[in-house]
Design a protein around this motif. Structure first.
Motif, PDB file in Angstrom:
ATOM      1  N   ASP A  22      46.971 -17.036  -6.871  1.00 10.32           N
ATOM      2  CA  ASP A  22      46.250 -17.275  -5.624  1.00 10.32           C
ATOM      3  C   ASP A  22      46.700 -18.534  -4.886  1.00 10.32           C
ATOM      4  O   ASP A  22      45.996 -19.030  -4.013  1.00 10.32           O
ATOM      5  N   THR A  23      47.897 -19.030  -5.222  1.00  9.63           N
ATOM      6  CA  THR A  23      48.524 -20.055  -4.386  1.00  9.63           C
ATOM      7  C   THR A  23      49.232 -19.439  -3.189  1.00  9.63           C
ATOM      8  O   THR A  23      49.692 -20.166  -2.300  1.00  9.63           O
ATOM      9  N   THR A  24      49.352 -18.128  -3.141  1.00 17.03           N
ATOM     10  CA  THR A  24      50.149 -17.458  -2.113  1.00 17.03           C
ATOM     11  C   THR A  24      49.272 -16.840  -1.028  1.00 17.03           C
ATOM     12  O   THR A  24      48.131 -16.430  -1.280  1.00 17.03           O
ATOM     13  N   GLY A  25      49.836 -16.742   0.164  1.00 16.16           N
ATOM     14  CA  GLY A  25      49.110 -16.168   1.281  1.00 16.16           C
ATOM     15  C   GLY A  25      48.775 -14.705   1.085  1.00 16.16           C
ATOM     16  O   GLY A  25      47.701 -14.246   1.491  1.00 16.16           O
ATOM     17  N   VAL A  26      49.687 -13.924   0.481  1.00 19.64           N
ATOM     18  CA  VAL A  26      49.415 -12.500   0.293  1.00 19.64           C
ATOM     19  C   VAL A  26      48.259 -12.280  -0.668  1.00 19.64           C
ATOM     20  O   VAL A  26      47.668 -11.195  -0.697  1.00 19.64           O
ATOM     21  N   HIS A  27      47.906 -13.303  -1.430  1.00 19.44           N
ATOM     22  CA  HIS A  27      46.744 -13.219  -2.306  1.00 19.44           C
ATOM     23  C   HIS A  27      45.562 -14.008  -1.748  1.00 19.44           C
ATOM     24  O   HIS A  27      44.602 -14.268  -2.481  1.00 19.44           O
ATOM     25  N   GLY A  28      45.619 -14.376  -0.487  1.00 19.37           N
ATOM     26  CA  GLY A  28      44.448 -14.920   0.175  1.00 19.37           C
ATOM     27  C   GLY A  28      44.347 -16.419   0.259  1.00 19.37           C
ATOM     28  O   GLY A  28      43.357 -16.930   0.790  1.00 19.37           O
ATOM     29  N   PRO A  30      44.403 -19.747   1.939  1.00 14.31           N
ATOM     30  CA  PRO A  30      44.383 -20.005   3.382  1.00 14.31           C
ATOM     31  C   PRO A  30      45.210 -21.201   3.845  1.00 14.31           C
ATOM     32  O   PRO A  30      45.188 -21.536   5.033  1.00 14.31           O
ATOM     33  N   LEU A  31      45.931 -21.863   2.941  1.00 15.93           N
ATOM     34  CA  LEU A  31      46.577 -23.133   3.273  1.00 15.93           C
ATOM     35  C   LEU A  31      48.010 -22.989   3.772  1.00 15.93           C
ATOM     36  O   LEU A  31      48.663 -23.997   4.020  1.00 15.93           O
ATOM     37  N   GLU A  32      48.501 -21.767   3.901  1.00 13.53           N
ATOM     38  CA  GLU A  32      49.872 -21.520   4.377  1.00 13.53           C
ATOM     39  C   GLU A  32      50.899 -22.255   3.521  1.00 13.53           C
ATOM     40  O   GLU A  32      51.866 -22.830   4.022  1.00 13.53           O
ATOM     41  N   LEU A  33      50.694 -22.192   2.220  1.00 15.40           N
ATOM     42  CA  LEU A  33      51.616 -22.833   1.283  1.00 15.40           C
ATOM     43  C   LEU A  33      52.910 -22.054   1.126  1.00 15.40           C
ATOM     44  O   LEU A  33      53.952 -22.644   0.847  1.00 15.40           O
ATOM     45  N   THR A  34      52.865 -20.726   1.298  1.00 14.98           N
ATOM     46  CA  THR A  34      53.989 -19.894   0.866  1.00 14.98           C
ATOM     47  C   THR A  34      54.453 -18.903   1.936  1.00 14.98           C
ATOM     48  O   THR A  34      54.548 -17.698   1.671  1.00 14.98           O
ATOM     49  N   PRO A  35      54.792 -19.343   3.132  1.00 14.30           N
ATOM     50  CA  PRO A  35      55.229 -18.376   4.148  1.00 14.30           C
ATOM     51  C   PRO A  35      56.491 -17.614   3.761  1.00 14.30           C
ATOM     52  O   PRO A  35      56.649 -16.445   4.125  1.00 14.30           O
ATOM     53  N   GLU A 227      45.519 -31.172  -5.264  1.00 11.92           N
ATOM     54  CA  GLU A 227      46.325 -31.497  -4.091  1.00 11.92           C
ATOM     55  C   GLU A 227      47.796 -31.706  -4.452  1.00 11.92           C
ATOM     56  O   GLU A 227      48.701 -31.316  -3.703  1.00 11.92           O
ATOM     57  N   GLY A 228      48.062 -32.323  -5.619  1.00  8.18           N
ATOM     58  CA  GLY A 228      49.448 -32.459  -6.062  1.00  8.18           C
ATOM     59  C   GLY A 228      50.067 -31.128  -6.409  1.00  8.18           C
ATOM     60  O   GLY A 228      51.228 -30.857  -6.074  1.00  8.18           O
ATOM     61  N   TYR A 229      49.296 -30.303  -7.065  1.00  4.46           N
ATOM     62  CA  TYR A 229      49.749 -28.952  -7.432  1.00  4.46           C
ATOM     63  C   TYR A 229      50.127 -28.166  -6.187  1.00  4.46           C
ATOM     64  O   TYR A 229      51.190 -27.529  -6.131  1.00  4.46           O
ATOM     65  N   TYR A 230      49.275 -28.205  -5.172  1.00  4.39           N
ATOM     66  CA  TYR A 230      49.581 -27.501  -3.926  1.00  4.39           C
ATOM     67  C   TYR A 230      50.844 -28.052  -3.262  1.00  4.39           C
ATOM     68  O   TYR A 230      51.641 -27.292  -2.695  1.00  4.39           O
ATOM     69  N   GLY A 231      51.029 -29.361  -3.324  1.00  3.83           N
ATOM     70  CA  GLY A 231      52.239 -29.937  -2.746  1.00  3.83           C
ATOM     71  C   GLY A 231      53.494 -29.448  -3.427  1.00  3.83           C
ATOM     72  O   GLY A 231      54.527 -29.203  -2.784  1.00  3.83           O
TER      73      GLY A 231
END
Length: 458
Positions: A22-28, A30-35, A227-231
């Motif tokens: 769920d870090t990816t956009g296709v799995h919802g 919302p942070l636009e981490l993985t375009p 937050e570090g993980y998302y970065g």
């Protein structure tokens, strides 16, 4: 399958470490981490329900290299090297005339040295890696070892450093079919500081941002680390975009299969005292997508797919015969509509934190543990005790354990029989599963179903 130049397609595996689905956009998310991943999934094949079958680094890597369960290869926990006689993907691609290369974390050699000796490199001819990348390098100190065992310091943030090396490899091997495995450490934590160090300036981007529902409910270390993980996830996706741009610039995009997947997820100390090694979705569900010959435009795969299915898939897609001893199945017939008997569950083996086994169906998660066995010293057991039962339809974030409830006794019985069958199919002994103590539902607080994050995007 041949690509447009009459050669077999190139194959690249883009492999991340400890990345939640769920870090990816296709799995919802919302942070636009993985375009870039999201575009790859939408234009290629989105393996939407993808799971590791062993949520810890070394065993998961052994699965992807050999196509057999860790209890079959012997690599059932970390720090067990892959046997020298083991046949890996590299051996099959070598024999099919491919150039083969490995860049990054290996985690399948003797633990004594980060420089992996040639006999322990799984047959890869080009080598620029380390056994445990987290032990010999840091986020801005990328140390790997070359074919001659010499230390090489790569400049830049570690994700970028490995990506630069991969781009150089692709450019230098574009005249012949190649199989390149790029194995990142990110978004795994950096062991010696127990932190998820993102690139400079990226941590602030995600302070106080969206938290997955299971972490909202259970907390763990997510407030400290998310937050570090998302970065790190963001920078990995940017690296994926750079690699895809490289293929476009060299005229290889239509002739190259790219697989993106991860070894396991991350539960941020909500299910045990570390980050994985459990049967929960946060540990076992991973983002997986493919693009290239055989995969472009195939859409979403709704069947449950295991990491053990990916090695035969890559061989099949490249036109290389799949060895009979591999324990997974290629998804290629599934994509062509030629298979209607795909398994409706995935099987998970758990080590180190426990000797555990689990089964995951579209609706149910059922797990057992061997309380008298040690997850480091024992491969398996002939006796297990029921530990978990989750209704993923009503409780997608696995907050209410139903095991032992009288109302679910029949469900547990069926899932136990299913798990036992899967264990024997994997080569394990038929288990004796001890039923959990029965308890009435009175007093149970049911947590009603909340929307899964991906639902907002469907």
């Amino acid at each position: 399958m041949k690509h447009s130049k009459g050669k077999q397609p190139n194959v690249i595996v883009f492999f991340t470490d400890q990345q939640r689905w769920d870090t990816t956009g296709v799995h919802g998310n919302p942070l636009e981490l993985t375009p870039n991943f999201d575009e790859l999934a939408r234009e290629g094949t989105d393996v939407h329900y993808s799971f590791t079958c062993q949520p810890v680094c070394g065993p998961a890597r052994s699965i992807l290299q050999t196509g057999v369960y860790p209890t079959t290869s012997g690599c059932y926990r970390n720090k067990i090297p892959l046997h020298g006689d083991a046949r890996t993907l590299a051996h099959y691609f070598n024999e099919a005339g491919y150039e083969t290369g490995y860049i990054g974390k290996w985690h399948l050699a003797d633990a004594g040295s980060q420089a992996v000796a040639e006999p322990q490199r799984g047959g890869y001819r080009y080598w620029l890696g380390a056994n445990s990348l987290e032990l010999c390098s840091d986020s801005y100190n990328a140390i790997v070892y070359d074919n001659d065992g010499r230390e090489v310091k790569l400049p830049g943030y570690r994700v970028d450093a490995l990506t630069d090396a991969a781009i150089r490899y692709v450019d230098g091997h574009k005249e012949k079919p190649f199989f390149l495995f790029i194995s990142y450490l990110e978004p795994h934590h950096q062991n010696h500081i127990d932190d998820y160090p993102p690139p400079h300036g990226y941590r602030k981007r995600y302070e106080g941002r969206w938290t997955p529902p299971d972490l909202q409910a259970l907390g763990g270390s997510s407030a400290q680390h998310l937050e570090g993980y998302y970065g790190m996830v963001k920078r990995l996706d940017e690296a994926l975009g750079r690699l895809l741009d490289t293929l476009r610039s060299l005229g290889l995009a239509d002739d190259t299969i790219v697989l993106f997947t991860s070894d396991h997820g991350c539960h941020f100390q909500t299910r045990n005292d570390e980050y994985k090694r459990s049967c929960h979705e946060s540990s076992i569900r991973v983002p997986t997508a493919l693009i290239g010959p055989g995969f472009t435009g195939k859409g979403r795969v709704s069947e449950l797919v295991s990491l053990i299915d990916l090695p035969p898939t890559l061989l099949d897609a490249a036109g290389i015969p799949v060895p009979e001893h591999m324990q997974g199945s290629s998804i290629m017939p599934l994509l062509r509509g030629e298979r209607d008997d795909w398994p409706d569950d995935v099987f998970i083996q758990i080590s180190e934190s426990q000797v555990g086994r689990a089964i995951r169906t579209a609706r149910w998660k059922y797990g057992v543990t061997a309380p008298d066995k040690d997850g480091y010293g024992h491969t398996g057991s002939d006796r297990y005790v029921e530990q978990y039962l989750y209704d993923l339809q009503a409780d997608p974030h696995e907050l209410t354990n139903l095991i032992g409830l009288e109302a679910y006794e029949g469900v547990a019985q069926v899932q136990g029989e299913r798990l036992a069958r899967r264990m024997t199919e994997a080569g394990e002994a038929a288990p004796d599963i001890v039923r959990a103590p029965r308890r009435p539902a009175a007093g149970l607080t049911l947590r009603f179903r909340s929307a899964q994050p991906e639902e907002a995007f469907e």
